[in-house]
Write a protein that holds these residues in place. Structure first.
Motif, PDB file in Angstrom:
ATOM      1  N   ILE A 108      52.791 -75.405  42.380  1.00 11.90           N
ATOM      2  CA  ILE A 108      52.798 -74.450  42.703  1.00 11.90           C
ATOM      3  C   ILE A 108      53.294 -73.821  44.196  1.00 11.90           C
ATOM      4  N   GLU A 112      57.352 -71.348  45.340  1.00 10.72           N
ATOM      5  CA  GLU A 112      57.270 -70.410  46.971  1.00 10.72           C
ATOM      6  C   GLU A 112      58.464 -70.725  48.209  1.00 10.72           C
ATOM      7  N   LYS A 167      51.175 -67.914  50.337  1.00 14.82           N
ATOM      8  CA  LYS A 167      51.505 -67.288  48.618  1.00 14.82           C
ATOM      9  C   LYS A 167      50.982 -68.128  47.890  1.00 14.82           C
ATOM     10  N   CYS A 170      47.156 -69.019  47.608  1.00 14.80           N
ATOM     11  CA  CYS A 170      46.861 -67.681  46.520  1.00 14.80           C
ATOM     12  C   CYS A 170      47.041 -68.016  44.964  1.00 14.80           C
ATOM     13  N   ASN A 171      48.026 -68.386  44.901  1.00 17.95           N
ATOM     14  CA  ASN A 171      48.468 -68.295  43.552  1.00 17.95           C
ATOM     15  C   ASN A 171      47.578 -69.907  42.961  1.00 17.95           C
ATOM     16  N   GLU A 174      44.073 -68.507  42.528  1.00 21.00           N
ATOM     17  CA  GLU A 174      43.358 -67.659  42.188  1.00 21.00           C
ATOM     18  C   GLU A 174      42.664 -66.588  43.883  1.00 21.00           C
ATOM     19  N   ASN A 176      42.528 -63.755  44.912  1.00 24.40           N
ATOM     20  CA  ASN A 176      42.753 -61.742  44.515  1.00 24.40           C
ATOM     21  C   ASN A 176      43.650 -61.386  46.095  1.00 24.40           C
TER      22      ASN A 176
END
Ligand code: ZN
Length: 233
Positions: A108, A112, A167, A170-171, A174, A176
């Motif tokens: 993930i 980025e 980022k 964060c992804n 989770e 928010n």
């Protein structure tokens, strides 16, 4: 998957554990990206364990202290920040022990970084790295870029690298968008009470009278009134 405690390790940066030196020094790059990443994660509400030791008596001691900091604090996930060196190479890769959460998170975060224009060299399987092997939690080691590559080092920006990793975090975990708001950037009002002067308010908030008067369009710094709401930043 959610986490609350993240271990971040700024690679090398201690005696007996110096980083690679290319066009830029790995120590310096790791430090710049790592400290910015720690700030961002803390602002997003994560508890961050900075695993970087302040001193070491050997390379083993340096690596072991990083692992112990993460293990003793029961971190949920471990991220080590590095920069690669290999004449001719360029791009970003993430190293991990494959087959679990570490690999999922790596997959993930890496895209980025690639979005910044770095070549995606892939998530690579490494079973031999001390910090990956000995941490109790899932762990990844990010080789952000090559410190000896003109392609990577031209216009290298630690802030955008840290932001890209953030980022991805964060992804992956989770976080928010409301948790991502930096409270330091929210408007901050102070209500004047008896005895206040702009000078005393400025001192309390580590700002200057001039900044406060211009933020609030106050023409005469000597005239403030009780109950007045003053924007600090
Ligand atoms: Zn390194």
């Amino acid at each position: 998957m959610k986490i609350s405690k993240l271990a971040i390790d700024i690679g090398h940066n201690v005696q007996f554990d110096g980083g690679a030196v290319g066009i830029r020094s790995e120590n310096e790059l790791n430090y710049e990206v790592g400290t910015k990443l720690i700030e961002k994660c803390r602002a997003a509400g994560l508890t961050v364990i900075n695993c970087t030791p302040s001193r070491a008596i050997s390379l083993y001691d340096s690596l072991n202290k990083r692992v112990e900091a993460a293990n003793n604090n029961n971190a949920d996930f471990f991220i080590s920040i590095h920069h690669n060196l290999c004449t001719g190479g360029h791009g970003s890769e993430i190293l991990c022990i494959p087959g679990g959460r570490a690999e999922e998170v790596a997959k993930i975060i890496l895209p980025e970084i690639a979005k910044l224009g770095f070549t995606n060299r892939g998530v690579k399987s490494r079973n031999d790295l001390f910090v990956l092997k000995n941490t109790n939690m899932s762990a990844i080691l990010i080789e952000c870029a090559f410190c000896d590559s003109p392609i990577d080092m031209n216009n290298y920006n630690p802030e955008s690298m840290a932001e890209a990793i953030f980022k991805g975090i964060c992804n992956a975990f989770e976080l928010n968008s409301s948790e991502r708001n930096n409270p330091a950037e929210q408007p901050n009002y102070y209500t004047v009470v008896r005895g206040d002067t702009l000078c005393s308010i400025a001192k309390r908030y580590g700002t200057t009278v001039q900044k406060i008067t211009s933020l609030n369009n106050i023409s005469n710094a000597d005239i403030i009134y009780i109950g007045q709401k003053i924007l600090i930043k």
